[in-house]
Design an enzyme around this catalytic site. Sequence first.
Site, PDB file in Angstrom:
ATOM      1  N   ASP A   1      33.162  37.344  61.113  1.00  0.00           N
ATOM      2  CA  ASP A   1      32.465  38.517  60.352  1.00  0.00           C
ATOM      3  C   ASP A   1      31.569  39.139  60.500  1.00  0.00           C
ATOM      4  O   ASP A   1      31.497  40.518  60.437  1.00  0.00           O
ATOM      5  CB  ASP A   1      31.700  37.496  58.947  1.00  0.00           C
ATOM      6  CG  ASP A   1      32.942  36.923  57.988  1.00  0.00           C
ATOM      7  OD1 ASP A   1      33.877  37.200  58.089  1.00  0.00           O
ATOM      8  OD2 ASP A   1      32.466  36.271  56.991  1.00  0.00           O
ATOM      9  N   GLY A   2      30.732  38.688  61.659  1.00  0.00           N
ATOM     10  CA  GLY A   2      29.823  39.769  62.467  1.00  0.00           C
ATOM     11  C   GLY A   2      30.566  40.764  63.406  1.00  0.00           C
ATOM     12  O   GLY A   2      30.058  41.685  63.369  1.00  0.00           O
TER      13      GLY A   2
ATOM     14  N   GLY B   1      26.525  35.459  52.520  1.00  0.00           N
ATOM     15  CA  GLY B   1      25.941  35.332  53.764  1.00  0.00           C
ATOM     16  C   GLY B   1      24.454  35.089  53.741  1.00  0.00           C
ATOM     17  O   GLY B   1      24.149  33.865  53.147  1.00  0.00           O
ATOM     18  N   TYR B   2      23.591  35.662  54.358  1.00  0.00           N
ATOM     19  CA  TYR B   2      22.326  35.273  54.360  1.00  0.00           C
ATOM     20  C   TYR B   2      21.813  34.979  52.997  1.00  0.00           C
ATOM     21  O   TYR B   2      20.917  34.107  52.960  1.00  0.00           O
ATOM     22  CB  TYR B   2      21.401  36.555  55.134  1.00  0.00           C
ATOM     23  CG  TYR B   2      20.127  36.176  55.572  1.00  0.00           C
ATOM     24  CD1 TYR B   2      19.559  35.044  55.625  1.00  0.00           C
ATOM     25  CD2 TYR B   2      19.282  37.498  56.039  1.00  0.00           C
ATOM     26  CE1 TYR B   2      18.328  35.150  56.039  1.00  0.00           C
ATOM     27  CE2 TYR B   2      18.037  37.160  56.259  1.00  0.00           C
ATOM     28  CZ  TYR B   2      17.546  35.806  56.387  1.00  0.00           C
ATOM     29  OH  TYR B   2      16.251  35.765  56.602  1.00  0.00           O
TER      30      TYR B   2
ATOM     31  N   SER C   1      22.361  31.672  51.904  1.00  0.00           N
ATOM     32  CA  SER C   1      21.793  30.472  52.670  1.00  0.00           C
ATOM     33  C   SER C   1      20.136  30.362  52.042  1.00  0.00           C
ATOM     34  O   SER C   1      19.464  29.493  52.106  1.00  0.00           O
ATOM     35  CB  SER C   1      21.641  30.597  54.174  1.00  0.00           C
ATOM     36  OG  SER C   1      21.002  31.840  54.430  1.00  0.00           O
TER      37      SER C   1
END
Length: 291
Positions: A71-72, A188-189, A192
């Site tokens: 994904d990055g 994503g971030y 988390s």
Amino acid sequence: MKVAIYSQFPQKHSIHSTKVLIDALLKHKASIAIETEFFNAIKDEFHFPLQTKTFSELDTTYDLLVSIGGDGTILRAITYVKDLNIPIVGINTGRLGFLATIQHDEIEDAIKHIFNKNYKISKRSLLSIETSEENSDLKDLNFALNEIAVSRKNTTSMITVDTKLNDEYLTSYWSDGLIVSTPTGSTGYSLSCGGPVITPDTSSFVLTPIAPHNLSARPLVIKDATKIELKVNGREDYYLVSLDSRIITLSNNTSIIIKKADFTINMIELHYESFLTTLRKKLLWGEDKRN
């Protein structure tokens, strides 16, 4: 069809996937161009002919961009696509892969489906950023597909993030930082840090504090038409702003305004896959002996 190929890290499995991809594209008589740095990293493996096309930027003549990685890598690929409306599809040679969903053994079938128009376009909203302090790093790349986050720099002390929504004061987060996430970035971030999962077609953004010291602070879902204004201060003179994987440094008390960008990114979604299918597979939902 004119196809651009992009990847960041020419590891063994990504090179193998690139070979399969190029063979599949050539079967369909596609015109291929490879991102310049990636081409230079892999040319000795491939022994490309001298006339092989490369690119360092894209234009509207391209019909498709294929990203090879995780994904990055797709988040980096959108910095080439920008507002050109070029559809993107990702081959996953990384780990989780919410955006890059095509596995190595699916490449040939996926390319066949794409050339047969057997797919739909998932339009993904982006965030844009403006700052009261001029910053050259934001001149051309002031947007993010996943999230824009502010966080502390060179300190273990918390920062304070004063937050306004549509010019109305919301709160001051005492925390390690604050994430402003799109629906795409919700897995994503933000996830988390305890944020909710939001389907990509939802017209919302999420504010998710990072390790907040105000224990009552919780993620907040807002309309994506909202203007978000942030002002950060702390013991250090500077703080960090990340746009997906790109990081800049701003001085304390620099105001940030975050809005919905005025363009979208077109992600190709093959008819046999969906966001809900990806959720079940990647987050192992329903993986229970009782099921």
